[in-house]
Scaffold this motif. Sequence first.
Motif, PDB file in Angstrom:
ATOM      1  N   LEU A 332       0.808  -1.213   0.000  1.00  0.00           N
ATOM      2  CA  LEU A 332       0.000   0.000   0.000  1.00  0.00           C
ATOM      3  C   LEU A 332       0.840   1.262   0.000  1.00  0.00           C
ATOM      4  O   LEU A 332       0.302   2.368  -0.082  1.00  0.00           O
ATOM      5  N   ARG A 338      -2.118   4.865  -4.374  1.00  0.00           N
ATOM      6  CA  ARG A 338      -2.208   6.073  -3.550  1.00  0.00           C
ATOM      7  C   ARG A 338      -2.627   7.302  -4.355  1.00  0.00           C
ATOM      8  O   ARG A 338      -2.730   8.387  -3.780  1.00  0.00           O
ATOM      9  N   ASP A 343      -3.768   7.957   2.484  1.00  0.00           N
ATOM     10  CA  ASP A 343      -3.219   6.690   2.980  1.00  0.00           C
ATOM     11  C   ASP A 343      -4.110   6.008   4.006  1.00  0.00           C
ATOM     12  O   ASP A 343      -4.097   4.781   4.123  1.00  0.00           O
ATOM     13  N   ALA A 347      -6.713   2.130   3.172  1.00  0.00           N
ATOM     14  CA  ALA A 347      -6.867   0.934   4.002  1.00  0.00           C
ATOM     15  C   ALA A 347      -8.334   0.574   4.190  1.00  0.00           C
ATOM     16  O   ALA A 347      -8.714  -0.606   4.108  1.00  0.00           O
ATOM     17  N   LEU A 358      -3.573  -6.172   4.826  1.00  0.00           N
ATOM     18  CA  LEU A 358      -3.127  -4.869   4.345  1.00  0.00           C
ATOM     19  C   LEU A 358      -1.608  -4.820   4.434  1.00  0.00           C
ATOM     20  O   LEU A 358      -1.043  -4.718   5.520  1.00  0.00           O
ATOM     21  N   PRO A 361       1.296  -0.464   4.676  1.00  0.00           N
ATOM     22  CA  PRO A 361       0.656   0.847   4.542  1.00  0.00           C
ATOM     23  C   PRO A 361       1.707   1.952   4.557  1.00  0.00           C
ATOM     24  O   PRO A 361       2.675   1.890   5.318  1.00  0.00           O
ATOM     25  N   ALA A 367      -3.489   4.648   8.735  1.00  0.00           N
ATOM     26  CA  ALA A 367      -4.291   3.501   8.322  1.00  0.00           C
ATOM     27  C   ALA A 367      -5.078   2.927   9.501  1.00  0.00           C
ATOM     28  O   ALA A 367      -6.276   2.641   9.385  1.00  0.00           O
TER      29      ALA A 367
END
Length: 601
Positions: A332, A338, A343, A347, A358, A361, A367
């Motif tokens: 992520l 993104r 951000d 999530a 996930l 991040p 997140a």
Amino acid sequence: MTKTRTRTTRLWAAGVALTTAMALSPIATPASADTGPGDGPRDRAAMKYAEKTVKKMSIEEKVGQLFILFAYGQTADSNDAKNTALYGVPNASQIIEQFKPGGFILFSARDNITNPTQVAQLSNGLQHAALDTGAGIPLLVSTDQEHGIVTRIGPPATQFPGNMALGAGRSAADARTAAAISGRELAAMGIHQNNAPDVDVNINPDNPVIGVRSFSSEPELVSAMGAATIRGYQDDARVIATAKHFPGHGDTATDSHTGLPVITHTLQEWETIDKPPFEAAIAAGVDSIMTAHIVVPSLDDSGDPATLSKKIVTGQLRENMGFDGVIVTDGLEMAGVREKYGDGEVAVRALEAGVDQLLLPADPRKAYEAIDEALDSGRLTERRIDESVKRVLAMKHAQGVIARPTVQVSRIGTWVGTGRNLRTAEQISDRTTTLLRNEDASLPVSVQGKRVLVTGWGDSTTVTLAAELTKRGATVTTVATGAAPSATQRAAVVAQAQAHDVTVLLTNNVAAGSAQQQFADALYGSGAHVVTAAVRNPYDIAKLPDAPNMLASYSYSPVAIGSLARVITGEVAPTGKLPVDVLASDDPEQILYPFGFGLTW
């Protein structure tokens, strides 16, 4: 050699090649019916554990199980200012205590990996931190040991040349053996989840992010090799395999690490090209599937990347394809996911789409906060969180992570990089090297007592090949020129080539009009005896029409370079077959070297 076919014809051919691929690569079946996801005793016990455990967990602990984090440092207690900047605490142990993640991923580029013993010690340290935190649930420790150009753990761990090389070898048995060896070594180091295999179908020669990470441009060969690899990891080594990148990253000219690719396949094209390897992975019992940060308008016209698309993750993968294992996002922190949202929002949207894990991040604190806010507002429910947590816990239990979270560091040498494993890797690699051109019959060539110049791409790669040829009695000079040698450098090396008996030129992603192409052409025109080898994409031959000979190794891994040396000198006859079409650089409808082509002597 040259022939043409339209895009429609290529897609049709991809859809009917299954019989050929399977005939070339018969796949062994798992040893028992209870070795993969299903309704066997192991699976029932895993689900019972998950159901029982989730009832005892706080919502904070549940949310933590959905995250796969990382930390800089070689031990669980290594302090690093970069950790503090990202998490607010300096080391992995404190990150685990504060964030209670379900998994941790290891990277060589983030100072996690020096050697197998250190990796095992780090893994044990991470597990001790997890067992002392919250619900005391062991971590899934993961990495990206695809082999080839994506290799996180180098020697003394056993190395393999990567997927496209295995595709050239055409042996599903070799693919399974490679995965079994690699998986057992990963397990010995305390790594339970490998983000492999890549089952993308690489039909775009200009793909900057997949390329040789793919087995082939033909869906059925990718399907056969991917399924065998999954069985090697999961059934033979008891390591979680992760098929990636759903719904298919093989036809893009954009790298999702730096941008958001758009895949323009129609629904029919997607079903013919991209979908079959994931269906094969599910049929093989794959535990985990990774999503791609790509836009596929034929599957979802919202403009959202697949990772954030409920139509793709839940609609296609869960409902239409029937996958009930763990779905993990690609990183992520990558730009491709993104671009549209913040951000924290990314999530939440990934969970709404239907993912379970996930990965990485970009801002972990944002997140976590965003998920908490979504739960408070009712946008996400605890029931939805429970669905994913149960899948993650069941996968951990089924693969033995709960029962055996730590490893015996003293036994690393017994399992990792053994002589038997290394010999098997060499034998598998020897079956992958492909001879594409030998017009002057200049291959093979004896180097005993010869003056040999090794030049071209790769500082360590040229040195590795030089060492191999030196073992065979050559007096070797090494001049690495990289991908963009200057005019002065090119002239100097061409002069050196004329003073040597043999010159071996290594190429990597030759572009039309590039300095690398000009260098090669100057060598060919010099009268020197030149042997050319593409050590990454086999497509280089389309940019080098004057090369008198051409080998493809698909990899610059040392094991592949060892095989290259054995083929050059005639110790091994080349038996690899092209796993892709090589198209003309000025006409993408013209096939210069078709799938399945390969010479020998």
